[in-house]
Structures are given as structure tokens and as C-alpha cells.
Design a protein around this motif. Sequence first.
Motif, PDB file in Angstrom:
ATOM      1  N   LEU A   1      -1.285  -5.069   4.566  1.00  0.00           N
ATOM      2  CA  LEU A   1      -0.643  -5.317   3.278  1.00  0.00           C
ATOM      3  C   LEU A   1       0.760  -5.826   3.526  1.00  0.00           C
ATOM      4  N   THR A   2       1.215  -6.724   2.656  1.00  0.00           N
ATOM      5  CA  THR A   2       2.589  -7.198   2.690  1.00  0.00           C
ATOM      6  C   THR A   2       3.259  -6.758   1.408  1.00  0.00           C
ATOM      7  N   GLU A   3       4.345  -6.016   1.529  1.00  0.00           N
ATOM      8  CA  GLU A   3       5.076  -5.588   0.341  1.00  0.00           C
ATOM      9  C   GLU A   3       5.876  -6.764  -0.197  1.00  0.00           C
ATOM     10  N   VAL A   4       5.602  -7.126  -1.440  1.00  0.00           N
ATOM     11  CA  VAL A   4       6.268  -8.246  -2.099  1.00  0.00           C
ATOM     12  C   VAL A   4       7.518  -7.759  -2.827  1.00  0.00           C
ATOM     13  N   SER A   5       7.408  -6.596  -3.474  1.00  0.00           N
ATOM     14  CA  SER A   5       8.553  -6.034  -4.185  1.00  0.00           C
ATOM     15  C   SER A   5       8.388  -4.529  -4.328  1.00  0.00           C
ATOM     16  N   SER A   6       9.520  -3.850  -4.523  1.00  0.00           N
ATOM     17  CA  SER A   6       9.531  -2.408  -4.724  1.00  0.00           C
ATOM     18  C   SER A   6      10.709  -2.069  -5.615  1.00  0.00           C
ATOM     19  N   ASN A   7      10.427  -1.397  -6.735  1.00  0.00           N
ATOM     20  CA  ASN A   7      11.482  -1.015  -7.672  1.00  0.00           C
ATOM     21  C   ASN A   7      11.307   0.433  -8.088  1.00  0.00           C
ATOM     22  N   LYS A   8      12.409   1.179  -8.060  1.00  0.00           N
ATOM     23  CA  LYS A   8      12.386   2.570  -8.505  1.00  0.00           C
ATOM     24  C   LYS A   8      12.117   2.584 -10.002  1.00  0.00           C
ATOM     25  N   SER A   9      11.203   3.465 -10.429  1.00  0.00           N
ATOM     26  CA  SER A   9      10.821   3.521 -11.834  1.00  0.00           C
ATOM     27  C   SER A   9      10.357   4.935 -12.176  1.00  0.00           C
ATOM     28  N   PHE A  10      11.068   5.600 -13.063  1.00  0.00           N
ATOM     29  CA  PHE A  10      10.716   6.943 -13.516  1.00  0.00           C
ATOM     30  C   PHE A  10      10.458   7.901 -12.356  1.00  0.00           C
ATOM     31  N   GLY A  11      11.299   7.832 -11.343  1.00  0.00           N
ATOM     32  CA  GLY A  11      11.205   8.734 -10.204  1.00  0.00           C
ATOM     33  C   GLY A  11      10.220   8.289  -9.139  1.00  0.00           C
ATOM     34  N   GLY A  12       9.379   7.308  -9.447  1.00  0.00           N
ATOM     35  CA  GLY A  12       8.418   6.780  -8.484  1.00  0.00           C
ATOM     36  C   GLY A  12       8.781   5.353  -8.122  1.00  0.00           C
ATOM     37  N   TYR A  13       7.807   4.613  -7.665  1.00  0.00           N
ATOM     38  CA  TYR A  13       8.038   3.223  -7.283  1.00  0.00           C
ATOM     39  C   TYR A  13       6.959   2.312  -7.859  1.00  0.00           C
ATOM     40  N   GLN A  14       7.418   1.233  -8.482  1.00  0.00           N
ATOM     41  CA  GLN A  14       6.518   0.160  -8.889  1.00  0.00           C
ATOM     42  C   GLN A  14       6.580  -0.875  -7.791  1.00  0.00           C
ATOM     43  N   LYS A  15       5.451  -1.076  -7.128  1.00  0.00           N
ATOM     44  CA  LYS A  15       5.401  -2.001  -6.004  1.00  0.00           C
ATOM     45  C   LYS A  15       4.393  -3.108  -6.282  1.00  0.00           C
ATOM     46  N   VAL A  16       4.597  -4.209  -5.616  1.00  0.00           N
ATOM     47  CA  VAL A  16       3.616  -5.300  -5.605  1.00  0.00           C
ATOM     48  C   VAL A  16       3.341  -5.610  -4.142  1.00  0.00           C
ATOM     49  N   TYR A  17       2.056  -5.733  -3.830  1.00  0.00           N
ATOM     50  CA  TYR A  17       1.619  -6.061  -2.482  1.00  0.00           C
ATOM     51  C   TYR A  17       0.755  -7.311  -2.522  1.00  0.00           C
ATOM     52  N   SER A  18       0.690  -7.986  -1.382  1.00  0.00           N
ATOM     53  CA  SER A  18      -0.282  -9.066  -1.207  1.00  0.00           C
ATOM     54  C   SER A  18      -1.118  -8.735   0.019  1.00  0.00           C
ATOM     55  N   HIS A  19      -2.296  -9.309   0.054  1.00  0.00           N
ATOM     56  CA  HIS A  19      -3.184  -9.137   1.201  1.00  0.00           C
ATOM     57  C   HIS A  19      -4.182 -10.290   1.217  1.00  0.00           C
ATOM     58  N   GLU A  20      -4.746 -10.514   2.370  1.00  0.00           N
ATOM     59  CA  GLU A  20      -5.756 -11.551   2.527  1.00  0.00           C
ATOM     60  C   GLU A  20      -7.090 -10.963   2.083  1.00  0.00           C
ATOM     61  N   SER A  21      -7.625 -11.476   0.994  1.00  0.00           N
ATOM     62  CA  SER A  21      -8.898 -10.989   0.477  1.00  0.00           C
ATOM     63  C   SER A  21     -10.058 -11.701   1.160  1.00  0.00           C
ATOM     64  N   LYS A  22     -10.901 -10.933   1.818  1.00  0.00           N
ATOM     65  CA  LYS A  22     -12.105 -11.513   2.426  1.00  0.00           C
ATOM     66  C   LYS A  22     -13.107 -11.892   1.340  1.00  0.00           C
ATOM     67  N   GLU A  23     -13.148 -11.105   0.282  1.00  0.00           N
ATOM     68  CA  GLU A  23     -14.102 -11.345  -0.805  1.00  0.00           C
ATOM     69  C   GLU A  23     -13.804 -12.643  -1.551  1.00  0.00           C
ATOM     70  N   LEU A  24     -12.514 -12.952  -1.728  1.00  0.00           N
ATOM     71  CA  LEU A  24     -12.114 -14.113  -2.525  1.00  0.00           C
ATOM     72  C   LEU A  24     -11.653 -15.296  -1.676  1.00  0.00           C
TER      73      LEU A  24
END
Length: 167
Positions: free
Chosen positions: A3-26
Motif C-alpha cells: 500500500l502507498t499512503e496518499v494522505s493522512s489527516n487527523k479527524s475526531f481523534g483518529g485518522y482519515q487516510k487515503v491509500y493506493s495499491h496495484e489492483s490485480k483484479e482491475l
Amino acid sequence: MALTEVSSNKSFGGYQKVYSHESKELGCVMKFGVYLPPQTEAGQKLPVVYWLSGLTCTEANFIEKAGAQRYAAQYGVIIVNPDTSPRGLSIPGDSDAYDFGTGAGFYINATQDPWKTNYRMYNYVTVELPNVINNNFEVAERKQSIMGHSMGGHGALICALKKSWTV
């Protein structure tokens, strides 16, 4: 799967993250959002809700508009929201209409050329993505559900009814 972390933002005590990955299915790079509530920092295995967005949306739609992170933090729920279709494939006709092709995967597996090789959103959402989540995050594997809005609501119903989503 890497997985590659695209973004990470603190939100309500947790983290909203976005990841990318190479999908074998798609056969392309896919992005997904994941909200990790504060309970994940204590190593708790938490239930997961997969949220499927509607026509023309990306993973950003739910993150930016739903406001669900506050409730996920309060109740200790991980939220995963994938993109709605493969992107960047340059299949002839994939961007000719808003309701067909890019942004309109409908969470089904295409059966005709040239779509059937990459437009396999049902398999992505019900097999590949849950495996990615289960292998990379502290999730309660037997406490997972799926829901969505518009095209994503249709996709959630198809996935739940066809796969018996409750594991």
C-alpha cells in the motif's frame, strides 16, 4: 500487497487516510479511503463498514461530504470507501458518457470486451479489497458490513445479496 499512503489527516481523534495499491483484479492502481478511529491506536480489532459511493464519485466524495468520521470515532468503527471504478485505463469510450465507464463501475463484473478485463468491481469490492483491508489493518474480520448511496446503494445490495456479506 503493498500500500502507498496518499494522505493522512487527523479527524475526531483518529485518522482519515487515503491509500493506493496495484489492483490485480482491475489491472490498474486503485485508491481507497479508510477512517481509522482512535481505538485502533490501542490495537483493538474493530468492525468495518465498506461504503460504496454513487455515480461519478471517487473515494474523496464520502470523505469530504458524509461527516461519518465523528460517529465512527464515537462507536469504534473503521470505514473503508473505494473509488467507484478503474481509472486511467484509456479504454475507447470509457469517458464518453457520465453513466458508463470511468466513474460508473456499478460494482459489477463486466462480461463483454473491452470492459471485462478491467471492470470487475464486484470482485474488487467483495474479494480483493477486503483482503487488502484484513491484511493491513486491525479489523474484526467477522464483523464487516457494506452500504452505499445511489449507484453504491445498488452495489451494496448486489454484493450483500450475492455474497452473503455477513461473514
